[in-house]
Scaffold this motif. Structure first.
Motif, PDB file in Angstrom:
ATOM      1  N   SER A   1      -7.671  56.790 -20.199  1.00  0.00           N
ATOM      2  CA  SER A   1      -7.928  58.176 -20.618  1.00  0.00           C
ATOM      3  C   SER A   1      -7.696  58.366 -22.108  1.00  0.00           C
ATOM      4  N   ALA A   2      -6.610  57.785 -22.604  1.00  0.00           N
ATOM      5  CA  ALA A   2      -6.287  57.945 -24.024  1.00  0.00           C
ATOM      6  C   ALA A   2      -7.370  57.342 -24.908  1.00  0.00           C
ATOM      7  N   PHE A   3      -7.834  56.137 -24.567  1.00  0.00           N
ATOM      8  CA  PHE A   3      -8.878  55.503 -25.369  1.00  0.00           C
ATOM      9  C   PHE A   3     -10.217  56.231 -25.218  1.00  0.00           C
ATOM     10  N   ALA A   4     -10.484  56.736 -24.010  1.00  0.00           N
ATOM     11  CA  ALA A   4     -11.727  57.497 -23.813  1.00  0.00           C
ATOM     12  C   ALA A   4     -11.705  58.781 -24.628  1.00  0.00           C
ATOM     13  N   ASN A   5     -10.588  59.490 -24.589  1.00  0.00           N
ATOM     14  CA  ASN A   5     -10.473  60.740 -25.345  1.00  0.00           C
ATOM     15  C   ASN A   5     -10.505  60.512 -26.845  1.00  0.00           C
ATOM     16  N   ALA A   6     -10.159  59.299 -27.265  1.00  0.00           N
ATOM     17  CA  ALA A   6     -10.230  58.966 -28.701  1.00  0.00           C
ATOM     18  C   ALA A   6     -11.642  58.577 -29.119  1.00  0.00           C
ATOM     19  N   GLY A   7     -12.561  58.536 -28.145  1.00  0.00           N
ATOM     20  CA  GLY A   7     -13.959  58.255 -28.465  1.00  0.00           C
ATOM     21  C   GLY A   7     -14.386  56.820 -28.266  1.00  0.00           C
ATOM     22  N   PHE A   8     -13.523  55.994 -27.688  1.00  0.00           N
ATOM     23  CA  PHE A   8     -13.878  54.595 -27.476  1.00  0.00           C
ATOM     24  C   PHE A   8     -14.693  54.439 -26.195  1.00  0.00           C
TER      25      PHE A   8
ATOM     26  N   ARG B   1     -16.670  51.935 -23.079  1.00  0.00           N
ATOM     27  CA  ARG B   1     -16.208  51.151 -21.933  1.00  0.00           C
ATOM     28  C   ARG B   1     -15.642  49.793 -22.364  1.00  0.00           C
ATOM     29  N   ASN B   2     -16.342  49.083 -23.240  1.00  0.00           N
ATOM     30  CA  ASN B   2     -15.854  47.769 -23.668  1.00  0.00           C
ATOM     31  C   ASN B   2     -14.479  47.866 -24.321  1.00  0.00           C
ATOM     32  N   GLN B   3     -14.306  48.860 -25.172  1.00  0.00           N
ATOM     33  CA  GLN B   3     -13.031  49.019 -25.856  1.00  0.00           C
ATOM     34  C   GLN B   3     -11.924  49.427 -24.885  1.00  0.00           C
ATOM     35  N   GLN B   4     -12.258  50.276 -23.926  1.00  0.00           N
ATOM     36  CA  GLN B   4     -11.259  50.702 -22.946  1.00  0.00           C
ATOM     37  C   GLN B   4     -10.774  49.519 -22.107  1.00  0.00           C
ATOM     38  N   ILE B   5     -11.722  48.707 -21.658  1.00  0.00           N
ATOM     39  CA  ILE B   5     -11.358  47.533 -20.845  1.00  0.00           C
ATOM     40  C   ILE B   5     -10.544  46.549 -21.678  1.00  0.00           C
ATOM     41  N   ALA B   6     -10.950  46.349 -22.922  1.00  0.00           N
ATOM     42  CA  ALA B   6     -10.217  45.425 -23.800  1.00  0.00           C
ATOM     43  C   ALA B   6      -8.778  45.885 -23.991  1.00  0.00           C
ATOM     44  N   ALA B   7      -8.588  47.183 -24.252  1.00  0.00           N
ATOM     45  CA  ALA B   7      -7.239  47.711 -24.472  1.00  0.00           C
ATOM     46  C   ALA B   7      -6.404  47.615 -23.201  1.00  0.00           C
ATOM     47  N   LEU B   8      -6.998  48.021 -22.064  1.00  0.00           N
ATOM     48  CA  LEU B   8      -6.255  47.958 -20.803  1.00  0.00           C
ATOM     49  C   LEU B   8      -5.897  46.522 -20.452  1.00  0.00           C
ATOM     50  N   SER B   9      -6.831  45.598 -20.619  1.00  0.00           N
ATOM     51  CA  SER B   9      -6.568  44.179 -20.321  1.00  0.00           C
ATOM     52  C   SER B   9      -5.449  43.652 -21.202  1.00  0.00           C
ATOM     53  N   ASN B  10      -5.448  44.073 -22.471  1.00  0.00           N
ATOM     54  CA  ASN B  10      -4.400  43.636 -23.391  1.00  0.00           C
ATOM     55  C   ASN B  10      -3.033  44.129 -22.933  1.00  0.00           C
ATOM     56  N   ALA B  11      -2.956  45.405 -22.498  1.00  0.00           N
ATOM     57  CA  ALA B  11      -1.673  45.951 -22.035  1.00  0.00           C
ATOM     58  C   ALA B  11      -1.213  45.259 -20.761  1.00  0.00           C
ATOM     59  N   ILE B  12      -2.155  44.901 -19.890  1.00  0.00           N
ATOM     60  CA  ILE B  12      -1.793  44.188 -18.662  1.00  0.00           C
ATOM     61  C   ILE B  12      -1.166  42.837 -18.997  1.00  0.00           C
ATOM     62  N   VAL B  13      -1.788  42.108 -19.931  1.00  0.00           N
ATOM     63  CA  VAL B  13      -1.299  40.777 -20.295  1.00  0.00           C
ATOM     64  C   VAL B  13       0.018  40.867 -21.052  1.00  0.00           C
ATOM     65  N   GLU B  14       0.128  41.822 -21.997  1.00  0.00           N
ATOM     66  CA  GLU B  14       1.300  41.862 -22.868  1.00  0.00           C
ATOM     67  C   GLU B  14       2.533  42.453 -22.191  1.00  0.00           C
ATOM     68  N   SER B  15       2.364  43.549 -21.439  1.00  0.00           N
ATOM     69  CA  SER B  15       3.536  44.233 -20.888  1.00  0.00           C
ATOM     70  C   SER B  15       3.489  44.424 -19.385  1.00  0.00           C
ATOM     71  N   ASN B  16       2.420  43.992 -18.743  1.00  0.00           N
ATOM     72  CA  ASN B  16       2.220  44.244 -17.306  1.00  0.00           C
ATOM     73  C   ASN B  16       2.289  45.748 -17.024  1.00  0.00           C
ATOM     74  N   LEU B  17       1.793  46.524 -17.995  1.00  0.00           N
ATOM     75  CA  LEU B  17       1.737  47.988 -17.912  1.00  0.00           C
ATOM     76  C   LEU B  17       3.126  48.612 -17.772  1.00  0.00           C
ATOM     77  N   ASP B  18       4.125  47.931 -18.303  1.00  0.00           N
ATOM     78  CA  ASP B  18       5.498  48.436 -18.261  1.00  0.00           C
ATOM     79  C   ASP B  18       5.852  49.019 -19.631  1.00  0.00           C
ATOM     80  N   PRO B  19       6.032  50.344 -19.734  1.00  0.00           N
ATOM     81  CA  PRO B  19       6.324  50.945 -21.045  1.00  0.00           C
ATOM     82  C   PRO B  19       7.688  50.525 -21.606  1.00  0.00           C
ATOM     83  N   ASN B  20       8.552  49.956 -20.759  1.00  0.00           N
ATOM     84  CA  ASN B  20       9.873  49.537 -21.215  1.00  0.00           C
ATOM     85  C   ASN B  20       9.927  48.045 -21.545  1.00  0.00           C
ATOM     86  N   ALA B  21       8.784  47.394 -21.567  1.00  0.00           N
ATOM     87  CA  ALA B  21       8.763  45.953 -21.839  1.00  0.00           C
ATOM     88  C   ALA B  21       9.272  45.657 -23.244  1.00  0.00           C
ATOM     89  N   VAL B  22      10.019  44.543 -23.370  1.00  0.00           N
ATOM     90  CA  VAL B  22      10.561  44.123 -24.660  1.00  0.00           C
ATOM     91  C   VAL B  22      10.382  42.618 -24.788  1.00  0.00           C
TER      92      VAL B  22
END
Length: 324
Positions: free
Chosen positions: A211-218, A220-241
């Motif tokens: 939603s955030a990337f869509a509302n920023a005007g990005f 489908r490709n950009q939305q999937i890229a960003a979501l995939s990146n967050a899945i790989v980097e933090s497993n969608l955990d906002p508290n990841a360190v």
């Protein structure tokens, strides 16, 4: 003597009578001539009035026609100012196509027809140039990461952005197609992403990122890229360190998270906004023409890990599950 006087009186009377008869004939002829002229004049008056009326009507019609032409010119000048100066050439083409048929005289129709033909040629030339630049962009995006390559990509993307806007092209990363049989699809602004590969407890965060990337005007490709990146980097955990990298997108406190505390970077809204701001500055990501290019651009210009090639491959594998 009296006889001579009488004879002379008779002659005078005869001459007087001749004179009167001459005057009578003259008066008769005069009346005939005048009557004839009057009759001719009377006979000519209706045609004269008709001719004069015709001239007046013709002048009035010419005046009305000129007024209509002036009104029409005012109309198309207004339309021209509203639409013909628009960057989108399709608007100008529709304007010219309309007026080349409804213009009130041949000269105007010819002018609009010529303008339409010129616009059509320009549009076709622009489309050809877009195809060539897209081929060039694909080639540079597939090439090695380097400063020169990045600069070249930015130049091509800048040209493509202008040209696509000129011919009214929809951004190449947009899509309104989805599989109606897939009931677990996130639909945002006509952009479809399958979330069934993501655990249910993680899907709210996935939707938040999309939603955030869509509302920023990005797109489908950009939305999937960003979501995939967050899945790989933090497993969608906002508290990841991971070291000094924190939150959904593991933003480094030494990078664009500098000056922010760990708690601030763990806030998903702050983390998302920082990532979106960085994404907007990465023109290669903004204008990526396919998913692979969007992933590569995000990794190289936004998240910037040390082992970018390996990360790109991992994220690409994850992204495929979001497009099924």
């Amino acid at each position: 003597m009296s006889e001579d006087a009488s004879k002379e009186a008779l002659e005078i009377e005869a001459k007087r009578l001749d004179l009167e008869r001459f005057k009578a004939r003259l008066s008769y002829r005069k009346s005939i001539i005048i009557g004839g002229f009057v009759a001719i004049a009377i006979a000519l008056i209706p045609p004269v009035f008709q001719f004069v009326s015709f001239l007046i009507d013709t002048q009035n019609k010419d005046a009305e026609r000129q007024a209509d032409i002036q009104k029409f010119r005012s109309q198309y000048i207004s339309a021209f100012l509203d639409n013909a100066l628009n960057q989108d050439i399709e608007l100008r083409l529709r304007l010219a196509q309309y007026f080349k048929f409804v213009a009130p005289d041949k000269d105007l129709k010819d002018d609009w027809s010529a303008y339409y033909a010129e616009l059509e040629k320009k549009r076709n030339d622009t489309r050809d140039l877009i195809e060539k630049l897209e081929e060039k962009l694909a080639s540079t995006q597939a090439g090695p990461v380097s400063e020169a390559n990045s600069v070249e990509q930015d130049k091509v993307l800048q040209q493509l952005g202008w040209l696509r806007a000129e011919v009214g092209y929809v951004a190449p990363n947009k899509s309104v197609i989805r599989d109606p049989r897939n009931t677990n699809v996130q639909v945002l602004d006509g952009i479809d992403i399958a979330l069934d590969s993501i655990p249910l407890d993680k899907q709210p965060m996935a939707r938040k990122i999309v939603s955030a990337f869509a509302n920023a005007g990005f797109g489908r490709n950009q939305q999937i890229a960003a979501l995939s990146n967050a899945i790989v980097e933090s497993n969608l955990d906002p508290n990841a360190v991971l070291g000094n990298s924190i939150g959904l997108f593991l933003i480094s406190q030494q990078g664009f998270g500098k000056g922010l505390s760990a708690e601030e970077l763990k806030d998903p809204d702050i983390n998302l906004n920082l990532t979106i701001d960085a994404s907007k500055r990465a023109l290669a990501f903004v204008n990526a023409t396919n998913l692979d290019a969007a992933i590569a651009a995000f990794v190289r210009y936004v998240s910037r890990p040390a082992n970018s090639d390996q990360v790109i491959r991992t994220i690409s594998s994850v992204s495929r599950q979001l497009t099924q």
